[in-house]
Design a protein around this motif. Structure first.
Motif, PDB file in Angstrom:
ATOM      1  N   ALA A 152      68.343  32.743  13.416  1.00 34.52           N
ATOM      2  CA  ALA A 152      68.035  32.842  14.577  1.00 34.52           C
ATOM      3  C   ALA A 152      68.877  32.428  15.569  1.00 34.52           C
ATOM      4  CB  ALA A 152      66.616  32.404  15.134  1.00 34.52           C
ATOM      5  N   GLY A 153      70.080  31.448  15.167  1.00 37.88           N
ATOM      6  CA  GLY A 153      70.790  31.092  16.168  1.00 37.88           C
ATOM      7  C   GLY A 153      70.738  29.500  16.814  1.00 37.88           C
ATOM      8  N   ALA A 154      69.764  28.900  15.741  1.00 41.75           N
ATOM      9  CA  ALA A 154      69.637  27.359  16.416  1.00 41.75           C
ATOM     10  C   ALA A 154      70.792  26.387  16.055  1.00 41.75           C
ATOM     11  CB  ALA A 154      68.061  26.881  15.532  1.00 41.75           C
ATOM     12  N   ARG A 155      70.791  25.545  17.075  1.00 44.09           N
ATOM     13  CA  ARG A 155      71.797  24.442  17.043  1.00 44.09           C
ATOM     14  C   ARG A 155      71.168  23.181  16.792  1.00 44.09           C
ATOM     15  NH1 ARG A 155      74.226  23.817  21.128  1.00 44.09           N
ATOM     16  NH2 ARG A 155      73.276  25.712  22.348  1.00 44.09           N
ATOM     17  N   ASP A 156      71.596  22.169  16.450  1.00 49.63           N
ATOM     18  CA  ASP A 156      71.255  20.688  16.389  1.00 49.63           C
ATOM     19  C   ASP A 156      69.562  20.660  15.852  1.00 49.63           C
ATOM     20  OD1 ASP A 156      70.940  18.122  17.041  1.00 49.63           O
ATOM     21  OD2 ASP A 156      70.308  18.442  19.084  1.00 49.63           O
ATOM     22  N   VAL A 157      69.666  21.212  14.573  1.00 53.27           N
ATOM     23  CA  VAL A 157      68.240  21.578  13.874  1.00 53.27           C
ATOM     24  C   VAL A 157      67.831  20.099  13.473  1.00 53.27           C
ATOM     25  CG1 VAL A 157      67.197  22.828  12.048  1.00 53.27           C
ATOM     26  CG2 VAL A 157      68.542  23.859  13.600  1.00 53.27           C
ATOM     27  N   TRP A 158      66.426  19.802  13.383  1.00 52.12           N
ATOM     28  CA  TRP A 158      65.937  18.663  12.976  1.00 52.12           C
ATOM     29  C   TRP A 158      64.736  19.044  12.575  1.00 52.12           C
ATOM     30  CZ3 TRP A 158      62.060  16.005  15.874  1.00 52.12           C
ATOM     31  CH2 TRP A 158      61.864  16.573  17.200  1.00 52.12           C
ATOM     32  N   SER A 159      64.299  17.984  11.341  1.00 48.19           N
ATOM     33  CA  SER A 159      62.700  18.536  10.848  1.00 48.19           C
ATOM     34  C   SER A 159      61.804  17.286  11.427  1.00 48.19           C
ATOM     35  CB  SER A 159      62.860  18.761   9.610  1.00 48.19           C
ATOM     36  OG  SER A 159      63.224  17.672   8.813  1.00 48.19           O
ATOM     37  N   PHE A 160      60.424  17.709  11.442  1.00 52.25           N
ATOM     38  CA  PHE A 160      59.694  16.419  11.810  1.00 52.25           C
ATOM     39  C   PHE A 160      58.462  16.507  10.427  1.00 52.25           C
ATOM     40  CE2 PHE A 160      55.938  15.078  14.293  1.00 52.25           C
ATOM     41  CZ  PHE A 160      56.351  13.808  14.517  1.00 52.25           C
ATOM     42  N   PRO A 161      58.527  15.923   9.662  1.00 57.14           N
ATOM     43  CA  PRO A 161      57.624  16.221   8.426  1.00 57.14           C
ATOM     44  C   PRO A 161      56.374  15.380   9.144  1.00 57.14           C
ATOM     45  CG  PRO A 161      59.654  14.712   7.810  1.00 57.14           C
ATOM     46  CD  PRO A 161      59.821  14.962   9.651  1.00 57.14           C
ATOM     47  N   ARG A 162      55.178  16.189   8.621  1.00 52.23           N
ATOM     48  CA  ARG A 162      53.995  15.748   9.311  1.00 52.23           C
ATOM     49  C   ARG A 162      52.969  16.209   8.494  1.00 52.23           C
ATOM     50  NH1 ARG A 162      52.370  20.125  12.343  1.00 52.23           N
ATOM     51  NH2 ARG A 162      50.585  19.309  14.018  1.00 52.23           N
ATOM     52  N   PHE A 163      51.771  15.737   8.566  1.00 48.77           N
ATOM     53  CA  PHE A 163      50.427  16.206   7.758  1.00 48.77           C
ATOM     54  C   PHE A 163      49.397  16.475   9.047  1.00 48.77           C
ATOM     55  CE2 PHE A 163      52.956  14.286   4.571  1.00 48.77           C
ATOM     56  CZ  PHE A 163      52.849  15.156   3.361  1.00 48.77           C
TER      57      PHE A 163
END
Lengths: 222, 528
Positions: free
Chosen positions: B452-463
């Motif tokens: 999709a063209g994202a930059r500076d990608v970061w994940s937020f692990p959560r439940f």
């Protein structure tokens, strides 16, 4: 209040955003306007309510490093908001089981930070230069703190909790919201343009700022 | 009519509501007015039963009291402190439980996909987890009914699962995040559709309730809908229940159950305005959610001879992925969960049981800033500068299976709250299945956001979401209630909320909670 030798917060690209004008308009409900105005009018009492005067002095120094506001004419007293919350016995519905109750965790952590300042750099935390403060805070974030005071008190988790609370408090207010071009509170009668690169006319646009040449900024339309 | 009843009648635009006395033995005492309690209360009252609803929080007037301001809306959340333990401590407050008439539906995003048939047969299909004692088919008429009653906007036909009737309303418009997810998924040949959401895309006459306005795209579902477009309980099943003669008592926090010599509950003690009151009832319906329901059971040593109350706590694998885009997204506008894909419901070649759905997500600035701080640990000028790209931020999220484990559980702590009752401790360790699913999900989301063209990608692990702490089952040794929600031990106690879920389902829980609530009411009526 912040040493000019350290990194500063550049000017906001939304410097032309007239948030006050927007808040006074019919696009904002009475309940919304009231909430933001009340928050803005809060002033800190001369003496803290729950934390001690020395603990509060450290917490204020921590706040300046975690959420710097050297670009703000009228910064939010983030440490006071934490003390006020502790006094009201309010919380966010949960806490890490690895931490004691908030007032104890925060109070002890401030005492410990001061102690770390003396041990590492021969001065209390609040009196250290910003670089030294950052060094200690970075170690705290990594969980690398020594000393008896930290037993049963995860430095990394307290750092996370303090950071989250200060950050959320700053962006809950109109200073933080203006800074990031947030106009979501002006939701009356509704949003007509919600797709990519679409904008309702009352939403602000970003302007280019040349922070290298002039701290007052050169404003040009993007 | 009592003065309380007058206030409630006026608040919900009714001429008159009923009020029962504390010495009246009411047919049904319903504790909790969220998606577990409200539909059931409406159904029982419509059948002529005398019904009293207790709600710990207050009766909000969304039109005048709800601010479009996250901090001001803090009171919608259940803010009594819960202690989160284990290797994956669960965040509460803003997540998971509501405070006020309508319960968690006051702040649900309104995202209401149906669970799939195989979600109910996890054990049979994968060898892991457990099967539900209820077949998916049995819930179909209830899904239909709930969708029509609260007003669900969605795509027709719906691309996944068995054929289903058209959604009552056309889909809501897509916001920036939904468009970006569609763009990324198109690149990767992942099918997407506008997501089913319980918010009115056009004006809609809710059957038996009355006209509702179309959604104004204010994007604030998770902190309270001020327009009535969102199908929360306070604008749907609560008015239905009141019209049918149920009584609503807000600000009423249930604490104690009185049990008679036969092991029946004879009365429930609750606190209201600092006073202790007691209501007698023939039957009690506990609908306080997957934390407060087992907490009340444990506090009262109720229905727990087999030591199953509080066990098998589950939460969806709810990993989020965030990125910054060249385009302006303005993630505060439009229905937050605009898009869905269920192509990963049972991913081919997966090394885990179950699967997940993918959704696009909007977000408000305070929540975004808090997640950025917690998830990335950014502070100082770096944090301030990142936040200046909030307008360009978009996220996607998964909701995936979580296997039940008896060691993931709700217990009582030694610390007490303002009511001098022990705080709950929730221990949660993600197991190998959850970790493998989360890793798979993160790969999928990263591929979509890259495309999709994202930059500076970061994940937020959560439940996220809570389930399973008073689970239903046919085996009385490993469950707390039967398929109809009836306690195995206490003859006049029924549970109706997410605590009865034997598995967490790869879908947001509210639609299923409401459908089960109606079914539980019908089963109760059939037995009388």
């Amino acid at each position: 209040m912040v040493d000019t030798t350290t990194a500063r917060v550049p000017r906001s690209p939304y410097a032309t955003f007239d948030l006050d004008g927007l808040l006074a308009s019919d696009h904002v409900s009475a309940a919304t306007r009231r909430a933001l105005a009340e928050r803005r009018a809060i002033t800190a009492p001369p003496v803290p309510r729950v934390l001690s005067v020395p603990q509060m002095r450290v917490l204020r120094a921590v706040a300046i490093r975690l959420v710097p506001q050297d670009d703000q004419e009228d910064p939010v007293d983030l440490a006071d908001r934490i003390d006020a919350r502790l006094a009201a016995r309010e919380g966010d519905g949960w806490r890490y089981g690895a931490l004691p109750p908030d007032a104890e965790a925060i109070g002890t952590a401030m005492v410990n930070l001061d102690q770390s300042g003396w041990e590492r750099f021969s001065a209390g935390f609040a009196d250290l230069p910003p670089e030294r403060q950052d060094e200690i805070l970075a170690a705290m974030q990594r969980g690398e703190m020594e000393g008896q005071g930290w037993e049963g008190l995860s430095p990394a988790l307290i750092f996370e909790e303090l950071l989250v609370e200060m950050v959320e408090t700053f962006y809950a207010g109109s200073r933080g919201q203006r800074d990031i071009g947030y106009a979501g509170m002006a939701d009356l009668p509704g949003w007509d343009h919600i797709g990519l690169d679409e904008r309702d006319l009352r939403e602000p646009i970003r302007v280019q700022i040349d922070n290298r040449q002039d701290r007052t900024g050169q404003l040009t339309g993007e | 009519m009592s003065s309380d009843a007058r206030v409630i009648a006026s608040r919900y635009g009714l001429g008159e509501t009923r009020a029962f006395g504390h010495d009246d033995v009411v047919d049904a005492l319903v504790i909790g007015t969220g998606p577990g309690g409200a539909p059931l209360a409406a159904r029982l009252a419509a059948a002529g039963l005398s019904v009293v609803m207790l709600e710990a929080g207050r009766a909000w007037d969304p039109g005048t009291e709800f601010a479009t301001d996250e901090a001001a809306q803090h009171g919608l959340f259940w803010n009594d402190e819960r202690i989160s333990a284990g290797t994956n401590p669960i965040a509460f407050g803003r997540n998971n439980s509501g405070y006020g008439v309508g319960g968690g539906s006051l702040h649900y995003t309104a995202y209401v996909p149906r669970p799939q048939p195989d979600d109910f047969r996890l054990r049979s299909g994968t060898g892991e987890g457990v099967d539900w004692p209820i077949a998916h088919d049995e819930l179909l008429p209830y899904f239909d009914e709930v969708e029509r009653t609260i007003g669900v906007s969605g795509p027709s036909p719906y691309p996944w699962g068995p054929p289903r009737p058209d959604y009552p309303l056309p889909p809501l418009p897509r916001n920036g995040a939904a468009q970006l997810m569609a763009r990324g998924c198109d690149e990767l040949d992942i099918r997407t559709a506008s997501a089913p959401n319980a918010a009115l895309s056009v004006p809609y006459d809710r059957p038996g309730i009355g006209p509702g306005r179309a959604c104004t795209n204010r994007g604030f579902c998770q902190a309270g809908c001020s327009t009535g477009a969102k199908g929360s309980m306070d604008v749907t099943y609560i008015p239905l229940a009141l019209r049918a003669g149920a009584e609503l008592r807000p600000g009423s926090h249930a604490t104690l159950f009185e049990v008679d010599g036969r092991g029946h509950i004879s009365g429930v003690v609750y606190s209201r305005d600092g006073r202790e009151l007691r209501q007698r009832a023939h039957h009690v319906f506990l609908c306080a959610g997957a934390i407060e329901t087992p907490r009340l059971m444990l506090l009262n040593r109720l229905g727990n001879r087999n030591d199953q109350v509080g066990r098998h706590f589950m939460a969806h694998v709810g990993l989020q992925l965030w990125g910054t885009f060249d385009e302006d997204v303005r993630p505060y506008k439009g229905i937050p969960g605009g898009l869905i894909s269920e192509d990963t419901h049972r991913p081919a070649g997966a090394n885990f049981a179950g699967g997940y759905l993918v959704q696009s997500i909007g977000i408000m600035p305070v929540t975004y800033a808090g997640q950025l701080a917690r998830g990335r640990g950014l502070w100082g000028p770096a944090l301030r500068e990142h936040m200046r790209r909030y307008v360009n931020a978009a996220g996607i999220n998964v909701l995936g299976e979580c296997l039940p484990s008896p060691d993931n559980r709700v217990e009582l702590s030694g610390e007490t709250d303002v009511r001098r009752l022990p705080k709950p401790v929730i221990s949660f360790d993600a197991g190998p299945n959850e970790r493998a699913l989360a890793a798979h999900a993160e790969r999928t989301l990263r591929a979509i956001w890259d495309a999709a063209g994202a930059r500076d990608v970061w994940s937020f692990p959560r439940f996220a979401h809570t389930a399973g702490t008073c689970r239903m089952g046919t085996d009385r040794d490993t469950s707390v209630v039967d398929a109809d929600g009836r306690s195995h031990e206490v003859p006049n106690l029924t549970i109706s909320d997410n605590s009865t879920f034997p598995s967490v389902l790869a879908a947001n829980p509210s639609l299923t909670i409401m459908a089960l609530s109606l079914r539980t009411a019908d089963r109760h009526l059939a037995r009388r």
